[in-house]
Design a protein around this motif. Structure first.
Motif, mmCIF file in Angstrom:
data_model
loop_
_atom_site.group_PDB
_atom_site.id
_atom_site.type_symbol
_atom_site.label_atom_id
_atom_site.label_comp_id
_atom_site.label_asym_id
_atom_site.label_seq_id
_atom_site.Cartn_x
_atom_site.Cartn_y
_atom_site.Cartn_z
ATOM 1 N N ARG A 124 102.604 -19.953 51.973
ATOM 2 C CA ARG A 124 102.565 -20.281 50.720
ATOM 3 C C ARG A 124 103.719 -21.577 51.271
ATOM 4 N NH1 ARG A 124 107.287 -18.923 48.088
ATOM 5 N NH2 ARG A 124 107.774 -16.665 48.301
ATOM 6 N N LYS A 125 104.049 -22.367 50.758
ATOM 7 C CA LYS A 125 105.803 -23.126 51.308
ATOM 8 C C LYS A 125 106.600 -22.839 50.152
ATOM 9 C CE LYS A 125 106.075 -27.343 49.696
ATOM 10 N NZ LYS A 125 105.765 -28.605 48.659
ATOM 11 N N VAL A 133 108.081 -22.212 55.754
ATOM 12 C CA VAL A 133 106.698 -21.827 55.465
ATOM 13 C C VAL A 133 106.234 -20.380 55.452
ATOM 14 C CG1 VAL A 133 103.986 -21.230 55.693
ATOM 15 C CG2 VAL A 133 104.569 -23.465 56.377
ATOM 16 N N ARG A 134 106.272 -19.640 53.933
ATOM 17 C CA ARG A 134 106.424 -18.124 54.383
ATOM 18 C C ARG A 134 104.960 -17.165 54.432
ATOM 19 N NH1 ARG A 134 111.758 -17.145 52.868
ATOM 20 N NH2 ARG A 134 112.344 -18.712 50.798
ATOM 21 N N ILE A 135 104.942 -16.770 55.836
ATOM 22 C CA ILE A 135 103.145 -16.131 55.956
ATOM 23 C C ILE A 135 103.462 -14.553 56.013
ATOM 24 C CG2 ILE A 135 101.675 -15.772 58.313
ATOM 25 C CD1 ILE A 135 102.957 -17.873 59.428
ATOM 26 N N PRO A 179 103.412 -29.109 57.211
ATOM 27 C CA PRO A 179 101.673 -27.921 58.039
ATOM 28 C C PRO A 179 100.840 -27.417 57.264
ATOM 29 C CG PRO A 179 105.026 -27.136 58.382
ATOM 30 C CD PRO A 179 104.186 -28.172 57.188
ATOM 31 N N LEU A 180 100.790 -27.191 56.126
ATOM 32 C CA LEU A 180 99.468 -26.402 55.421
ATOM 33 C C LEU A 180 98.875 -27.119 54.836
ATOM 34 C CD1 LEU A 180 101.578 -23.573 53.065
ATOM 35 C CD2 LEU A 180 100.709 -23.588 55.289
ATOM 36 N N ASP A 181 98.602 -28.693 55.178
ATOM 37 C CA ASP A 181 98.253 -29.558 55.051
ATOM 38 C C ASP A 181 97.108 -30.898 56.442
ATOM 39 O OD1 ASP A 181 99.029 -29.679 52.005
ATOM 40 O OD2 ASP A 181 100.856 -31.405 52.640
ATOM 41 N N GLN A 182 98.101 -29.676 57.576
ATOM 42 C CA GLN A 182 96.853 -29.631 58.654
ATOM 43 C C GLN A 182 95.843 -29.388 58.702
ATOM 44 O OE1 GLN A 182 98.854 -32.232 59.905
ATOM 45 N NE2 GLN A 182 100.091 -32.709 58.727
#
Length: 446
Positions: free
Chosen positions: A411-412, A419-421, A385-388
């Motif tokens: 971060r992952k 995914v930690r928000i 997800p964080l690469d999208q």
């Protein structure tokens, strides 16, 4: 090289699924043993574990791996993670192993490695060990196969050490203390230390059965300790996790203080006594901005690191600092220990109570935290997800909206497909909206 096996805190996964299988544990023992075998002396490794059923399987597999490459194994049984660091150094071992998945449920397990100095291994050493997994093991000649010895007094050695960190001349007489051991590694250790120092101890979650570690108890379920504190009219509640390397404090009203408040208390006290090295506290990116503001107002400094107590310790060692930790309850005091230690941390809080004569509730609220939101969003296997672009765009918009009033840390997870928000901001409503938008976008990859 890319890290496939080691995460942010050793190797972790679901028991009997890759990488938490007996086969991988055996191979890891062989590789780690090969890396730490140098010179002609007898090579030793200390192996401890928590109370998970799968610990038996992994302990035996690692013992086979280490002995097969010529290392002698000292088995210390269920014991806190920081005790393994202490015993590795105390027993002049070349390597220490803790078999535990910390605060995770019983289905998971993990392997943490310590060097001969009692500290967790660096990324570079873990990568070197991981590289050895791709080559055949350096099996010992039959006459040089290692032996395994069970050390019955490992727990007692650690108990005596833990008591030396409590100020001489102080006792806990007259204090009623609830200690929640999470049905984990400290289920005998922590109550014994507190009792020997004079406290009236009310132990809970001290009946491990292999499956109940961290279940509705411990530092991830502080409501158990809070209820016991209120029921018994206790002065303090101590809530440990499954391997006792973290602690959360429960005051006499049942309110919970996190690691940030704990660190602020100790930092203030040590600074006043001239003991806080370079006037600096080391904490991870997750610590509340209110902690940083509190320290700065007193002329002290907060140094932030990536998430994981291992990275906190590495920064402490590099900079010569002696106090650090994480909001989750890892408290690291390198004057005493090599890693987070929930029990020894709790003793410092109790010492402050004895020294000042103040109640836990008066000591546990040191600063006013900013509103903070923590969300964990699970994603499907293979997704990133964080690469999208869509996720990155939502994050950028959120950062712009709270700029100057707060911050985002996204971060992952290093141990799970999450995914930690984390967000914090002076404006709670704005914070909720920003985090909600990011959470919704990441959830599209679930």
């Amino acid at each position: 090289m890319s890290r496939k096996l080691f995460g942010t805190d050793g190797v972790r996964g679901r028991a009997n699924e890759d990488p938490m299988t007996a086969e991988t544990a055996l191979r890891l023992g062989q590789a780690a043993g090969r890396h730490f075998t140098n010179g002609g002396h007898a090579h030793r490794v200390v192996i401890g574990k928590d109370t998970r059923r799968s610990g038996y399987m992994l302990e035996n597999a690692m013992t086979a791996g280490f002995t097969s490459v010529g290392m002698d194994v000292f088995l210390v049984g269920p014991i806190p993670t920081p005790a393994v660091g202490f015993l590795t150094r105390s027993m002049r071992a070349d390597l220490g192993v803790m078999i535990s998945a910390s605060h995770n449920p019983f289905q998971d397990n993990g392997i943490k490695l310590f060097g001969p100095d009692g500290f967790k291994l660096s990324d570079a050493v873990e990568e070197a060990i991981e590289a050895l997994l791709d080559s055949p093991p350096a099996l010992a000649e039959p006459t040089r196969i290692g032996r395994a010895t069970r050390i019955d007094d490992g727990r007692g050695r650690y108990i005596e050490f833990a008591k030396t960190t409590f100020p001489r001349g102080q006792r806990l007489d007259g204090l009623k203390v609830v200690v929640d051991c999470a049905n984990g590694a400290a289920y005998r250790t922590a109550p014994d230390v507190l009792w020997e120092l004079g406290a009236e101890v009310i132990p809970i979650a001290v009946a491990p059965d292999g499956f109940n570690i961290n279940r509705d108890c411990g530092s991830t379920h502080t409501e158990s300790a809070a209820a016991a504190v209120r029921e018994h009219g206790a002065d303090l509640g101590i809530s440990l996790d499954g391997d006792a390397d973290r602690v959360l404090i429960v005051d006499e009203t049942g309110a919970v203080a996190d690691g940030d408040q704990f660190m602020a208390l100790i930092a203030d006290r040590w600074a006043a006594e001239g003991r806080l090295a370079q006037g600096t506290l080391v904490a991870s990116l997750m610590s509340n901005l209110g902690l940083e503001r509190h320290l700065n107002a007193r002329g002290l400094h907060l140094l932030r690191t990536p998430v994981g107590d291992r990275y906190v310790v590495e920064a402490m060692r590099l900079g010569g600092y002696n106090l650090g930790g994480e909001q989750s309850g890892h408290i690291v005091m390198t004057d005493h220990v090599t890693t987070g230690d929930g029990l020894i941390g709790a003793l410092q809080f109790l010492s402050a109570m004895v020294d000042t004569g103040r109640r836990a509730s008066e000591l546990a609220r040191v600063f006013e935290p900013l509103p903070q939101v923590l969300q964990n969003v699970r994603y499907r296997k293979g997704a990133a997800p964080l690469d999208q672009a869509s996720v990155r765009a939502v994050i950028a918009r959120g950062e712009a909206r709270i700029a100057g009033h707060g911050r985002l840390v996204i971060r992952k997870s290093g141990t799970e497909p999450l995914v930690r928000i984390m967000g914090e901001c002076d404006d709670a409503a704005l914070l909720s909206a920003v985090v909600g938008e990011i959470e919704a976008e990441v959830a599209k990859f679930a």
